[in-house]
Design a protein around this motif. Structure first.
Motif, PDB file in Angstrom:
ATOM      1  N   GLU A   1     -61.846  51.321  33.882  1.00 10.86           N
ATOM      2  CA  GLU A   1     -62.407  49.961  33.933  1.00 10.86           C
ATOM      3  C   GLU A   1     -61.518  49.029  34.738  1.00 10.86           C
ATOM      4  O   GLU A   1     -62.012  48.179  35.497  1.00 10.86           O
TER       5      GLU A   1
ATOM      6  N   GLU B   1     -67.169  51.624  36.126  1.00  9.40           N
ATOM      7  CA  GLU B   1     -67.794  51.362  34.837  1.00  9.40           C
ATOM      8  C   GLU B   1     -68.085  52.669  34.094  1.00  9.40           C
ATOM      9  O   GLU B   1     -68.690  53.584  34.669  1.00  9.40           O
TER      10      GLU B   1
ATOM     11  N   SER C   1     -65.086  52.257  16.674  1.00 10.44           N
ATOM     12  CA  SER C   1     -64.608  51.473  17.817  1.00 10.44           C
ATOM     13  C   SER C   1     -65.335  51.865  19.096  1.00 10.44           C
ATOM     14  O   SER C   1     -65.700  51.005  19.908  1.00 10.44           O
TER      15      SER C   1
ATOM     16  N   SER D   1     -68.851  50.594  19.088  1.00 10.95           N
ATOM     17  CA  SER D   1     -68.829  49.149  19.373  1.00 10.95           C
ATOM     18  C   SER D   1     -68.574  48.890  20.856  1.00 10.95           C
ATOM     19  O   SER D   1     -69.194  48.003  21.464  1.00 10.95           O
ATOM     20  N   ALA D   2     -67.678  49.694  21.439  1.00 16.68           N
ATOM     21  CA  ALA D   2     -67.363  49.548  22.866  1.00 16.68           C
ATOM     22  C   ALA D   2     -68.592  49.816  23.721  1.00 16.68           C
ATOM     23  O   ALA D   2     -68.850  49.116  24.708  1.00 16.68           O
TER      24      ALA D   2
ATOM     25  N   GLU E   1     -71.691  49.398  22.793  1.00 15.06           N
ATOM     26  CA  GLU E   1     -72.620  48.279  22.604  1.00 15.06           C
ATOM     27  C   GLU E   1     -72.195  47.059  23.417  1.00 15.06           C
ATOM     28  O   GLU E   1     -73.025  46.404  24.055  1.00 15.06           O
ATOM     29  N   LEU E   2     -70.898  46.773  23.427  1.00 17.68           N
ATOM     30  CA  LEU E   2     -70.385  45.629  24.182  1.00 17.68           C
ATOM     31  C   LEU E   2     -70.621  45.784  25.681  1.00 17.68           C
ATOM     32  O   LEU E   2     -70.823  44.796  26.394  1.00 17.68           O
ATOM     33  N   ARG E   3     -70.601  47.014  26.150  1.00 14.74           N
ATOM     34  CA  ARG E   3     -70.775  47.271  27.575  1.00 14.74           C
ATOM     35  C   ARG E   3     -72.237  47.485  27.960  1.00 14.74           C
ATOM     36  O   ARG E   3     -72.544  47.806  29.103  1.00 14.74           O
ATOM     37  N   GLY E   4     -73.104  47.341  26.982  1.00 10.88           N
ATOM     38  CA  GLY E   4     -74.525  47.493  27.265  1.00 10.88           C
ATOM     39  C   GLY E   4     -74.952  48.922  27.517  1.00 10.88           C
ATOM     40  O   GLY E   4     -75.992  49.164  28.134  1.00 10.88           O
TER      41      GLY E   4
END
Length: 588
Positions: free
Chosen positions: A214, A219, A243, A246-247, A249-252
């Motif tokens: 990143e 990406e 984690s 969640s990562a 989800e945060l990155r779509g």
């Protein structure tokens, strides 16, 4: 074009075929090729290369090889070129036939064609798929020797080879070498390095690669997430699974079926069954279609925690969705039925599996043998084992162990030793459980000679054999009255550094007392103390009782003096009066 009376020529046909190929419309390309064959236009090498590519993408490998072979015939008007040979190398790589990859590459050289960088990369990729890093490195070096410059794909394939051969440090070296040689790692390169670390248990390093990619403007995608989730399950990191989800989800990054399967499997591996179930429900709610892998993970996971009813509920859902059953699912469901005592249902499922064209493998057969073992039906277990041989399914040590257990439970110990001979003939390795059943059979048969041969066979492995099996050996020898042989075996076990526990000493003491060898009994008590294992009260009481009843006044006094001396050295000293006043312990 056709409206004007002008038919498409070969170039036009090839352009259309190429467009279908580029658009991943492989079936349409093949249909168009069939129409083309009805014209007077004859295909050329380019045409066949496109068709072979489409056939490989559709998994129709036999048809692709047939076209390749027809092109190599002398009477053929168009012969294979570098692209053709490279496609066939890739085909054999997908099939896992690595030797054929090399053979095709050598044939290409023999026919005077000079490999290009794509051909070399295809061969490196073939070796990488099976973790054959040394051979992949040889091809990589050959690229440079023949005047080519390895590209990103070359480096990534070699990196992947090291990852799959459990050499993540070497994979990192290749990754760094790629950057030093002014090649920019792409998404595939980073994912290969993540997998190299993750698949070998280096989760922290794998996550660091994710951060690195990143930072360098690359990406992560769903493959990155799937790789990390699988690594969490292997490493047993509960928090990291949350984690990584969640990562994503945060990155779509939307989870697909493979990602959900990795996450559910990882939760199962670390014992987080409720979270696995919640994720499965989320999967269904978000309309992501589960597959046979999803249900196999759930069914086998709930079977492991003895929740067989829940496991079968997932099976019912799978049937409702009309998802094809895999061998793994059949085995898990058969196991669930068996564990619930539903042998008839287990047999029915096994029959359904065979009639549906899904051939049982050694795992499925072993599951059924365990089912018959549970109901003590050694005849059916044996019949199933014989069926395995007829179907050319090679039994392993687990299957043999299950059948041996069925024989012993069915009072057929001689058949256990016959099966052991079969294993030796077939070079099937002996496991702890195999040795355990063989010792049990020798004990039932009172076959001392075979037991001695068995012990000699096991001696080189004493250091890794389970303490339970070693204790069983000592018990078997001891109860035959051969206490000297028992003690010699014990000395050998100690010399190898094998594990020794309270039960080991208990077996020695029990048999020494039965043989009246009180001196060695007291000595073993001393060894226990020295090893930091506290003898039970009953062990002391047994030798006191023996001294009073069997040894006469003189020896009784000597034994009591030895015991008192031993107890004074013990950190947890117990008085003689307490020994006599205490209730009889249940230990020993």
């Amino acid at each position: 074009m056709t409206d004007n009376g002008v038919g498409p020529d070969l170039v036009t046909h090839n352009i259309i075929l190429s467009a279908y190929k580029s658009g991943a419309q492989y079936l349409k390309a093949l249909s168009y090729f069939e129409l083309m064959k009805g014209t007077n236009i004859r295909p050329d090498t380019t045409t066949f290369n496109i068709v072979i590519h489409c056939l490989v993408k559709l998994g129709q490998y036999g048809e692709a090889v047939d076209i390749f072979n027809s092109m190599r015939e002398k009477k053929s008007e168009c012969h294979p070129d570098i692209v053709t040979f490279t496609s066939i190398i890739h085909l054999y790589s997908l099939c896992g036939q690595i030797e054929n990859c090399k053979a095709v590459f050598n044939t290409m050289l023999a026919e005077g064609l000079k490999p290009n960088i794509v051909s070399y990369n295809a061969l490196i990729g073939a070796y990488a798929s099976l973790g054959m890093s040394e051979k992949a490195l040889l091809v990589f070096n050959e690229i440079k020797q023949n005047g080519f410059r390895p590209d990103v794909i070359s480096y990534t394939s070699l990196l992947n080879a090291y990852g799959r051969s459990q050499k993540p440090e070497k994979a990192r070296e290749i990754f760094d070498l790629m950057k030093r040689n002014n090649w920019k790692p792409n998404l595939v390169s980073y994912n290969a390095l993540i997998d190299a670390y993750g698949s070998n248990g280096f989760l922290a390093e794998a996550i660091e690669v994710l951060r690195e990619m990143e930072q360098n403007g690359v990406e992560p995608n769903i493959v990155s997430i799937c790789t990390l989730l699988a690594a969490c399950g292997r490493c047993g990191k509960k928090v990291k699974i949350d984690s990584i989800l969640s990562a994503a989800e945060l990155r779509g990054i939307k989870l697909n079926t493979i990602a959900y399967n990795s996450a559910i499997g990882s939760y199962m591996n670390v014992g987080e069954y409720e979270k696995a179930l919640m994720l499965y429900r989320s999967m269904r709610k978000k309309k992501v279609k589960p597959d046979s892998v999803t249900y196999n993970v759930l069914i086998s996971g709930f079977c492991k925690m003895s929740k067989y009813s829940e496991a079968l509920e997932f099976f019912d859902e799978m049937m409702e969705l009309k998802i094809p059953l895999s061998k793994e699912v059949y085995s898990s469901v058969i196991s669930a039925y068996s564990k619930q005592g539903q042998l008839t249902e287990a047999e029915s499922m096994f029959t359904t599996m065979k009639t549906s064209g899904c051939c049982p493998d050694v795992i499925t057969y072993t599951t059924m043998i365990h089912a018959y073992n549970a109901v003590e039906n050694w005849n059916k277990a044996f019949a199933l084992f014989q069926e395995m041989e007829m179907k050319n399914v090679q039994p392993d040590s687990i299957a043999c162990s299950a059948l041996m257990r069925a024989f012993n439970k069915g009072d057929q110990p001689a058949k256990v030793l016959t099966l052991a001979k079969f294993m030796r003939d077939k070079m099937i390795p002996f496991s702890d459980s195999i040795f355990f059943e063989m010792v049990s059979a020798c004990s039932i048969l009172q076959d001392w000679r075979t037991a001695i041969d068995l012990i000699k066979m096991m001696e080189p492995s004493f250091s890794v054999i389970s303490v339970g099996l070693l204790n069983q050996l000592l018990h078997f020898i001891g109860k035959t009255g051969k206490t000297e042989t028992m003690m010699k075996l014990f000395y050998k076990i100690v010399a190898t550094g094998a594990e020794i526990n309270f039960s080991t000493y208990s077996i020695l003491l029990k048999n020494l007392l039965a043989a009246g060898n009180w001196r060695k009994y007291v000595e073993v008590l001393q060894w226990m103390e020295d090893a930091g294992i506290q003898p039970s009260i009953r062990m002391y009481r047994n030798i006191f009782s023996y001294a009073q009843i069997s040894s006469g006044t003189e020896y009784a006094a000597i034994i009591q003096e030895r015991i008192e001396s031993l107890k004074r050295k013990s950190e947890n000293q117990v008085s003689t009066s307490k020994l006599y006043d205490s209730p009889l312990p249940t230990l020993y």
